[in-house]
Design an enzyme around this catalytic site. Structure first.
Site, PDB file in Angstrom:
ATOM      1  N   TYR A 159      37.925  14.528  -6.734  1.00  0.00           N
ATOM      2  CA  TYR A 159      39.062  13.699  -7.125  1.00  0.00           C
ATOM      3  C   TYR A 159      40.253  13.942  -6.204  1.00  0.00           C
ATOM      4  O   TYR A 159      40.867  12.994  -5.698  1.00  0.00           O
ATOM      5  CB  TYR A 159      39.443  14.004  -8.574  1.00  0.00           C
ATOM      6  CG  TYR A 159      40.641  13.229  -9.064  1.00  0.00           C
ATOM      7  CD1 TYR A 159      40.523  11.903  -9.465  1.00  0.00           C
ATOM      8  CD2 TYR A 159      41.901  13.826  -9.121  1.00  0.00           C
ATOM      9  CE1 TYR A 159      41.622  11.186  -9.912  1.00  0.00           C
ATOM     10  CE2 TYR A 159      43.007  13.121  -9.565  1.00  0.00           C
ATOM     11  CZ  TYR A 159      42.860  11.806  -9.967  1.00  0.00           C
ATOM     12  OH  TYR A 159      43.954  11.096 -10.402  1.00  0.00           O
ATOM     13  N   SER A 167      47.563   9.564  -6.798  1.00  0.00           N
ATOM     14  CA  SER A 167      47.954  10.622  -7.723  1.00  0.00           C
ATOM     15  C   SER A 167      48.746  11.667  -6.962  1.00  0.00           C
ATOM     16  O   SER A 167      48.581  11.822  -5.744  1.00  0.00           O
ATOM     17  CB  SER A 167      46.713  11.257  -8.352  1.00  0.00           C
ATOM     18  OG  SER A 167      47.033  12.461  -9.021  1.00  0.00           O
TER      19      SER A 167
END
Length: 212
Positions: A123, A109
């Protein structure tokens, strides 16, 4: 092979692949469990004869401030997002080396680089970790004929709507949300013969988010 903790999702994707003329085997495994990953790989070899491509796309997200994050949630996100990619890459990498090479693509990401998020420390930490895992794996696997790259989506719509981690925070020079197919096309390229001299890279698919 199509793996998902939710067997219904795995079945739906496998059915779509079959309907398009391909062959697919749905599977249910927790990638954070080394033994389940090993069983998945062995079943894949038995079914297809060999395994040439691995796409590590399993991921979970826990939002909330760092100061309030529960230890169990921290460990679960790390186990799935980062340890799962490690297990799959290590175990299938051994198989690929025996068979003459292969390709690994890790889905990370833009939260791993260059942008953080308002919250969700576990995350963000795993996305940065996946990029580091990608580079080191690429270096160690290069002599074995295995290429390893990462794709880092950002600003991607889900079911036609803004993504949950960036809702209301669109940062893209192109001024729009990306589509899942635009991420998939980059993954397909990295798995193709057109990318045989590309390894150890983390490619942003973000509509120019890194420039904003």
């Amino acid at each position: 092979m199509v793996n998902d903790l939710n067997p219904d999702r795995a079945d739906r994707v496998a059915e779509a692949i079959s309907a398009a003329g391909g062959q697919a085997l749905p599977w249910q495994a927790d990638v954070s469990n080394r033994f389940q990953v090993s069983a998945m790989i062995e079943r894949g070899r038995d079914t297809f004869g060999r395994l040439d491509i691995l796409v590590n796309a399993a991921g979970v997200l826990k939002t909330g401030p760092l100061s309030a994050l529960d230890e169990w949630d921290w460990r679960r996100v790390l186990d799935v997002n980062l340890t799962g990619a490690f297990f799959c890459s290590q175990l299938l990498g051994r198989v690929m080396a025996e068979e003459g090479g292969g390709v690994i693509v890790n889905v990370a990401s833009t939260a791993g680089h260059p942008h953080t998020l308002p919250d969700g420390v576990s995350y963000v930490a795993t996305q940065a970790g996946i990029i580091g895992l990608t580079r080191q794996t690429a270096r160690e696997f290069a002599p074995l004929g295995i290429r390893v790259n990462a794709v880092c989506p950002g600003n991607i719509a889900i079911d036609g709507e803004s993504g949950p981690t960036q809702a209301g925070e669109l940062r893209a020079a192109q001024g729009r949300w990306g589509q899942p197919e635009e991420v998939a096309s980059v993954i397909l390229f990295l798995c193709s013969d057109g990318a045989t001299f590309i390894t150890g890279q983390a490619i942003n698919v973000d509509g120019g988010e890194a420039m904003v």
